[in-house]
Design an enzyme around this catalytic site. Structure first.
Site, PDB file in Angstrom:
ATOM      1  N   LEU A  12     -54.647  -6.591  60.015  1.00 12.81           N
ATOM      2  CA  LEU A  12     -55.862  -5.539  60.487  1.00 12.81           C
ATOM      3  C   LEU A  12     -55.287  -4.326  60.201  1.00 12.81           C
ATOM      4  CD1 LEU A  12     -54.001  -3.892  63.051  1.00 12.81           C
ATOM      5  CD2 LEU A  12     -54.100  -6.039  63.860  1.00 12.81           C
ATOM      6  N   GLY A  42     -47.999 -10.395  60.287  1.00  6.18           N
ATOM      7  CA  GLY A  42     -48.020 -11.145  59.367  1.00  6.18           C
ATOM      8  C   GLY A  42     -48.055 -10.448  58.058  1.00  6.18           C
ATOM      9  N   GLU A 140     -49.793 -13.490  66.183  1.00  2.04           N
ATOM     10  CA  GLU A 140     -51.782 -12.943  66.331  1.00  2.04           C
ATOM     11  C   GLU A 140     -52.695 -13.283  66.222  1.00  2.04           C
ATOM     12  OE1 GLU A 140     -49.481  -8.535  66.270  1.00  2.04           O
ATOM     13  OE2 GLU A 140     -50.300  -9.640  64.466  1.00  2.04           O
ATOM     14  N   ASN A 184     -37.424 -11.414  70.352  1.00  2.31           N
ATOM     15  CA  ASN A 184     -36.736  -9.993  71.318  1.00  2.31           C
ATOM     16  C   ASN A 184     -36.348 -10.245  72.736  1.00  2.31           C
ATOM     17  OD1 ASN A 184     -38.910  -9.777  72.919  1.00  2.31           O
ATOM     18  ND2 ASN A 184     -39.679  -7.558  71.196  1.00  2.31           N
ATOM     19  N   ASN A 226     -28.988  -2.609  69.112  1.00  2.00           N
ATOM     20  CA  ASN A 226     -27.580  -3.824  68.900  1.00  2.00           C
ATOM     21  C   ASN A 226     -27.887  -4.715  67.844  1.00  2.00           C
ATOM     22  OD1 ASN A 226     -26.744  -1.035  71.120  1.00  2.00           O
ATOM     23  ND2 ASN A 226     -28.314  -2.684  72.491  1.00  2.00           N
ATOM     24  N   THR A 251     -41.815   0.297  65.182  1.00  2.00           N
ATOM     25  CA  THR A 251     -42.647  -0.307  65.130  1.00  2.00           C
ATOM     26  C   THR A 251     -42.477  -2.132  64.012  1.00  2.00           C
ATOM     27  OG1 THR A 251     -44.202   1.282  65.141  1.00  2.00           O
ATOM     28  CG2 THR A 251     -45.321   0.048  64.834  1.00  2.00           C
ATOM     29  N   ASP A 255     -40.089  -6.804  61.855  1.00  2.00           N
ATOM     30  CA  ASP A 255     -40.900  -7.770  60.923  1.00  2.00           C
ATOM     31  C   ASP A 255     -40.421  -7.480  59.429  1.00  2.00           C
ATOM     32  OD1 ASP A 255     -43.468  -8.198  62.638  1.00  2.00           O
ATOM     33  OD2 ASP A 255     -44.138  -6.504  62.113  1.00  2.00           O
ATOM     34  N   HIS A 288     -37.732   5.320  59.793  1.00  2.00           N
ATOM     35  CA  HIS A 288     -38.698   6.064  59.226  1.00  2.00           C
ATOM     36  C   HIS A 288     -40.229   5.901  60.022  1.00  2.00           C
ATOM     37  CE1 HIS A 288     -35.863   5.478  55.695  1.00  2.00           C
ATOM     38  NE2 HIS A 288     -36.518   6.200  55.416  1.00  2.00           N
TER      39      HIS A 288
END
EC number: 2.7.1.15
Length: 315
Positions: A12, A42, A140, A184, A226, A251, A255, A288
């Site tokens: 996206l 993805g 997603e 997570n 951690n 973010t 991934d 970053h």
């Protein structure tokens, strides 16, 4: 074909806008800043494989519009091929508009072509004779689409990596077809039926998931700063700490971890060594801003130093 990892998932365009305050009803507000970035779990995971030197096939859907052209160029630039990119004329390209103010943040999401990627599309893409034996899927896109890809890889005896995010799109059949699970902490709690605020025994929860889903061979619970709890079936879970970094934007850290783990496995490293690499790469990504722009390249990592650092931290 000479691919080492197949990623079936979302792609996206993120169009974030920053505003000085929340608007009043009916008000037109001039934004302070904006941007346009390629994203989707993805695409992020496939790009991480490619940036470390791997050869992924990314299977995803775009529309026949200007945003789709932007994403196709991104895929070509990052992976040197767009063979798995499917253009759906009847659909818009998926995009999201994150709105960020000093006191608020929300996202307007247009599902678009991501939810038009069907099982038939994936069957056509995977009908060729691929050498890849690692598949990565997330939450997603439509579950039925992911399941077709997962069943395909299971028939080949390969590794199916499921990133269960977002959890509302993950069903039992997907979990039953996964070889590797990478939740997570919040997603892990949801998988075992607990509130994320509940004080629970992580190792006991891992045992529950292994007993419930018999194809699972590895669970890696990502713990942010951690590190990761690494658990192979039949073995005692091991904590892998993350290196200390100045975390700026987490973010795409998950991934980055997933893509780096898959890449490292294709390089002949053990699952545990690959998780050590993944933890390091994920931490670098968190240091970053942005999703795709934050993903490290091979030149950014030093495998010997990673293993030496992890050895010192475990002594």
């Amino acid at each position: 074909m000479a691919y080492d990892v197949i990623v079936v998932g979302s792609i996206l365009v993120d169009i974030p806008v920053w505003v000085a305050r929340d608007p009043m009803p009916g008000e037109t507000l001039v934004v302070q800043d904006s941007g346009m970035f390629a994203g989707g779990k993805g695409l992020n995971q496939a790009c991480q494989v490619a940036r470390l030197g791997g050869h992924p096939l990314f299977v995803g859907a775009i529309g026949n519009d200007i945003l789709g052209k932007f994403l196709r160029k991104t895929v070509l630039d990052e992976m040197n091929n767009d063979n798995g990119l499917i253009e759906i004329d009847s659909s818009k390209t998926s995009y999201a508009v994150p709105v960020i103010s000093p006191d608020n943040q929300y996202i307007l999401h247009v599902s678009g072509a991501n939810h038009m990627l069907t099982a038939s599309h994936v069957r056509n893409q995977l009908s060729m004779d691929f050498s890849a034996r690692i598949l990565m899927v997330q939450g997603e896109i439509l579950p039925s689409t992911s399941i077709v890809a997962m069943e395909y890889m299971n028939k080949l005896g390969g590794i199916v990596v499921l990133d269960p995010a977002p959890m509302e799109a993950i069903n039992v059949e997907m979990l039953q077809n996964a070889t590797v699970l990478t939740p997570n902490l919040v997603e892990f709690a949801q998988l075992i039926g607990l509130s994320p605020l509940t004080d629970f025994d992580l190792c006991k929860g891992i045992e529950i998931l292994f007993s419930k889903y018999t194809k699972l061979k590895l669970i890696m619970v990502t713990l942010g700063e951690n590190g990761v709890m690494f658990a192979e079936r039949g073995q005692k879970p091991v904590h892998i700490p993350a290196p200390k970094v100045n975390a700026v934007d987490p973010t795409a850290a998950g991934d980055a971890f997933n893509g780096a783990w898959a890449w490292a496995v294709t390089q002949g490293l053990s699952w545990f060594q690959s998780a050590q690499v993944g933890v390091h790469v994920g931490a670098l990504a968190a240091s970053h801003k942005g999703a795709l722009p934050s993903l490290p390249r091979y030149a950014d990592i030093n495998l010997e130093a990673i293993f030496e650092t992890q050895k010192d931290s475990n002594e």
